[in-house]
Structure formats: C-alpha cells, structure tokens
Motif scaffolding. Structure first.
Motif, PDB file in Angstrom:
ATOM      1  N   LYS A   1       2.513   1.716  -3.233  1.00  0.00           N
ATOM      2  CA  LYS A   1       1.808   2.144  -4.396  1.00  0.00           C
ATOM      3  C   LYS A   1       1.472   3.642  -4.059  1.00  0.00           C
ATOM      4  O   LYS A   1       1.617   4.569  -4.942  1.00  0.00           O
ATOM      5  CB  LYS A   1       0.439   1.360  -4.301  1.00  0.00           C
ATOM      6  N   LEU A   2       1.456   4.226  -2.889  1.00  0.00           N
ATOM      7  CA  LEU A   2       1.213   5.449  -2.494  1.00  0.00           C
ATOM      8  C   LEU A   2       2.158   6.384  -2.891  1.00  0.00           C
ATOM      9  O   LEU A   2       2.118   7.506  -3.395  1.00  0.00           O
ATOM     10  CB  LEU A   2       0.755   5.555  -1.168  1.00  0.00           C
TER      11      LEU A   2
ATOM     12  N   THR B   1       2.592   7.036  -6.577  1.00  0.00           N
ATOM     13  CA  THR B   1       1.880   7.900  -7.270  1.00  0.00           C
ATOM     14  C   THR B   1       2.038   9.384  -6.657  1.00  0.00           C
ATOM     15  O   THR B   1       1.785  10.580  -7.385  1.00  0.00           O
ATOM     16  CB  THR B   1       0.275   7.791  -6.802  1.00  0.00           C
TER      17      THR B   1
ATOM     18  N   HIS C   1      -2.307  13.747   2.527  1.00  0.00           N
ATOM     19  CA  HIS C   1      -3.473  12.974   2.856  1.00  0.00           C
ATOM     20  C   HIS C   1      -3.634  11.570   2.770  1.00  0.00           C
ATOM     21  O   HIS C   1      -3.905  10.929   1.476  1.00  0.00           O
ATOM     22  CB  HIS C   1      -4.772  13.494   1.816  1.00  0.00           C
ATOM     23  N   CYS C   2      -3.227  10.775   3.878  1.00  0.00           N
ATOM     24  CA  CYS C   2      -3.353   9.431   3.631  1.00  0.00           C
ATOM     25  C   CYS C   2      -3.549   8.787   4.913  1.00  0.00           C
ATOM     26  O   CYS C   2      -3.524   9.488   6.167  1.00  0.00           O
ATOM     27  CB  CYS C   2      -1.828   8.870   3.021  1.00  0.00           C
ATOM     28  N   ARG C   3      -3.888   7.435   4.963  1.00  0.00           N
ATOM     29  CA  ARG C   3      -4.438   6.955   6.217  1.00  0.00           C
ATOM     30  C   ARG C   3      -3.500   7.227   7.232  1.00  0.00           C
ATOM     31  O   ARG C   3      -3.687   7.311   8.277  1.00  0.00           O
ATOM     32  CB  ARG C   3      -4.657   5.506   6.084  1.00  0.00           C
ATOM     33  N   GLU C   4      -2.109   6.818   7.239  1.00  0.00           N
ATOM     34  CA  GLU C   4      -0.964   6.822   8.150  1.00  0.00           C
ATOM     35  C   GLU C   4      -1.024   8.225   8.593  1.00  0.00           C
ATOM     36  O   GLU C   4      -1.178   8.299  10.016  1.00  0.00           O
ATOM     37  CB  GLU C   4       0.293   6.333   7.543  1.00  0.00           C
ATOM     38  N   ASN C   5      -1.125   9.343   8.101  1.00  0.00           N
ATOM     39  CA  ASN C   5      -1.150  10.741   8.557  1.00  0.00           C
ATOM     40  C   ASN C   5      -2.213  10.608   9.366  1.00  0.00           C
ATOM     41  O   ASN C   5      -2.012  11.376  10.360  1.00  0.00           O
ATOM     42  CB  ASN C   5      -1.033  11.532   7.676  1.00  0.00           C
ATOM     43  N   TYR C   6      -3.354  10.198   9.080  1.00  0.00           N
ATOM     44  CA  TYR C   6      -4.694  10.701   9.854  1.00  0.00           C
ATOM     45  C   TYR C   6      -4.528   9.881  11.199  1.00  0.00           C
ATOM     46  O   TYR C   6      -4.896  10.161  12.179  1.00  0.00           O
ATOM     47  CB  TYR C   6      -5.864  10.172   9.017  1.00  0.00           C
TER      48      TYR C   6
ATOM     49  N   HIS D   1       0.935  -1.240   0.119  1.00  0.00           N
ATOM     50  CA  HIS D   1       0.042  -0.020  -0.017  1.00  0.00           C
ATOM     51  C   HIS D   1       0.893   1.373   0.031  1.00  0.00           C
ATOM     52  O   HIS D   1       0.629   2.139  -0.817  1.00  0.00           O
ATOM     53  CB  HIS D   1      -0.698  -0.133   1.121  1.00  0.00           C
ATOM     54  N   ARG D   2       1.764   1.350   1.076  1.00  0.00           N
ATOM     55  CA  ARG D   2       2.634   2.433   0.969  1.00  0.00           C
ATOM     56  C   ARG D   2       3.641   2.476  -0.464  1.00  0.00           C
ATOM     57  O   ARG D   2       3.947   3.780  -0.897  1.00  0.00           O
ATOM     58  CB  ARG D   2       3.778   2.270   2.038  1.00  0.00           C
TER      59      ARG D   2
ATOM     60  N   PRO E   1       3.068  12.374   0.057  1.00  0.00           N
ATOM     61  CA  PRO E   1       1.631  12.258   0.378  1.00  0.00           C
ATOM     62  C   PRO E   1       1.403  12.743   1.598  1.00  0.00           C
ATOM     63  O   PRO E   1       1.648  12.422   2.649  1.00  0.00           O
ATOM     64  CB  PRO E   1       1.314  10.589   0.022  1.00  0.00           C
TER      65      PRO E   1
END
Length: 82
Positions: A58-59, A62, A68-73, A55-56, A66
């Motif tokens: 691919k993130l 792109t 806005h991503c899940r890990e930052n939230y 997942h990381r 990044p």
C-alpha cells in the motif's frame, strides 16, 4: 528515438511503440479482500509477515520513493544505536 537524430541515417528502420497496460492487480485485490483473506488461517508470524507485506504494498502504491515511513525510521534508529 529516431526523430531526435539530427543527421538522418541512410536507411530507415521502422519503430513500433507498444503500450502494455497494468493487469489491474490492485483493484482485483481490493475487490476480493485479498489482505483479509490471506491472514485468516495463518500463524502469528504468518499474519505479521503478511501484514508487513500488504503495508509495504500500500505504501509503494501511493508513493514511488517513500522517504518518511516506519521502516526508514527503524533503520535510522538501528544505525544510531550501533
């Protein structure tokens, strides 16, 4: 970069630029379905870890940085809770 120097030095040094292309790891991993093959014979934690890793991967493929991503939230949520 020698062409940016206004006062040219006495001796000239040769400058060689070499471009090293990427090895094509992304296209090879997509062609051979590496993410699916790596999780086939793993435990639950191994599948979770490989899922997070791909997942990381691919993130970061792109977007360079990044935001806005899940890990930052998750990190922001943990900081608010603490």
């Amino acid at each position: 970069m020698p062409w940016l120097i206004k006062n040219k030095p006495e001796r000239s040094e040769n400058l060689l630029f070499v471009h090293v292309p990427r090895c094509g790891g992304t296209s090879l991993s997509q062609h051979f379905d590496i993410p699916q093959k790596t999780v086939q014979n793993r435990s639950s934690f191994g599948r979770l870890g490989m899922g997070i890793f791909f997942h990381r991967y691919k993130l970061l493929e792109t977007a360079n940085f990044p935001f806005h991503c899940r890990e930052n939230y998750v990190c922001i949520g943990l900081a608010v809770l603490s």
